[in-house]
Design an enzyme around this catalytic site. Structure first.
Site: not given
Ligand code: NDP
Length: 315
Positions: A7-10, A12-13, A190
């Site tokens: 899972i990428t970006g795991a 947070s969120g 975005y």
């Molecule tokens: P978060 O900002 O909480 O999570 C985003 C994650 O991406 C973080 O773990 C962050 O890392 C990571 N990230 C950012 N840049 C990089 C990079 N260069 N390399 C590796 N990792 C990176 O946002 P969400 O959880 O909300 O978003 C997750 C997905 O859900 C996204 O694809 C978003 O488009 C989608 N989404 C979100 C919605 C919402 O309402 N929030 C609605 C619909 C879709 P770090 O922790 O280091 O910052």
């Protein structure tokens, strides 16, 4: 055996909530692909994830070298790759000027689309060689890139145009930082990147589903108004957005619920259909949703694929 999901970006969120939901089943080992190693391990610990249920591997999607190195590192772990979830994203709605990845691409499209495009292409052979019964490549989409919805019609709307900015390298040097060749707009960049995510999933399906048996899917998990995604927004927005989504649009979902939804797309035996964009209704039941005209345009998907291949050095 346990399944292994990357899972990428795991850190947070949604990514973290999904990692936690999968780990808790006891049936999954999660490879947390994160740019900040320490943050990711702390987040997993704080979420109560068992230390044997995950491995953090460094991945910075804003650098193609890092993506290639990540793939090598994962192969050295000698774990199967059964599911890949492209979840990480950056959102820069208030940026006045574009910022760029190590390879000189505008940041939102560079991270959300191009970094994931290379990652997914590289890991396809690993997915193919796994003996897991249901192998899946999932790319997280969004309603905001989907102009057949109310949320997708809030300006600035996603529009890839004829992809001239992307073909020009998206670097703003003598060209444009936007896919359609227009003026820089962080919120639009975005949304455009999310349209790319949805188009990429469908192009993968057309090219590789039959040959590989891999399920390709995208989803809109609901509006998770509390995640870090909105960290760069103005404070008033961050204050009002969660209650607005909760009580007015009623599109709000908690991180926990959204994580359960994405973990269904990873592991639920009934969600094996390929080429699908999943959404959930008010009762949290999944259904196959329709994409907007642009997000389901097969010619555009092919063109996007071919230009992206060149930009990430695959063609
Ligand atoms: P978060 O900002 O909480 O999570 C985003 C994650 O991406 C973080 O773990 C962050 O890392 C990571 N990230 C950012 N840049 C990089 C990079 N260069 N390399 C590796 N990792 C990176 O946002 P969400 O959880 O909300 O978003 C997750 C997905 O859900 C996204 O694809 C978003 O488009 C989608 N989404 C979100 C919605 C919402 O309402 N929030 C609605 C619909 C879709 P770090 O922790 O280091 O910052």
């Amino acid at each position: 055996r346990k399944g292994t999901a990357i899972i990428t970006g795991a850190s947070s969120g949604l990514g973290l909530a999904t990692a936690k939901a999968l780990a808790e089943t006891g049936k999954w080992h999660v490879i947390m692909a994160c740019r900040d190693f320490l943050k990711a391990s702390r987040a997993a610990k704080a979420a109560g994830m068992d230390k044997d249920s995950f491995t953090v591997v460094h991945l910075d999607l804003a650098s193609l070298d890092s993506v290639r190195q990540f793939v090598k590192n994962v192969r050295q772990l000698e774990m199967p790759v059964d599911v890949v979830v492209c979840n990480a994203a950056v959102y820069q709605p208030t940026a006045k000027e574009p910022s760029y990845t190590a390879d000189g691409f505008e940041m939102s499209v560079g991270v959300n689309h191009l970094g994931h495009f290379l990652l997914a292409r590289e890991l396809l052979s690993d997915l193919q060689s796994s003996d897991y019964p249901s192998k899946r490549l999932i790319i997280v989409g969004s309603i905001t890139g989907n102009t057949n919805t109310l949320a997708g019609n809030v300006p600035p709307k996603a529009n890839l145009g004829d992809l001239r900015g992307l073909a020009g390298g998206l670097n703003g040097i003598g060209g444009s930082a936007m896919i359609d060749g227009g003026e820089f707009d962080g919120a639009k960049a975005y949304k455009d990147s999310k349209v790319c995510n949805m188009l990429t999933m469908q192009e993968f399906h057309r090219r590789y589903h039959e040959e590989t048996g891999v399920t390709f899917a995208s989803l809109y998990p609901g509006c998770i108004a509390t995640t870090g995604l909105f960290r760069e927004h103005i404070p008033l927005f961050r204050l009002l957005f969660p209650p607005f989504q909760k009580y007015i649009t009623k599109g709000y979902v908690s991180e926990e619920e959204a994580g359960k939804r994405l973990s269904q797309v990873v592991s639920d035996p009934s969600l094996t259909k390929s080429g699908v964009y999943w959404s959930w209704n008010k009762n949290s039941a999944s259904f196959e949703n329709q994409l907007s005209e642009e997000a389901s345009d097969a010619d555009k998907a092919k063109k996007l694929w071919e230009i992206s291949e060149k930009l990430v050095g695959l063609a």
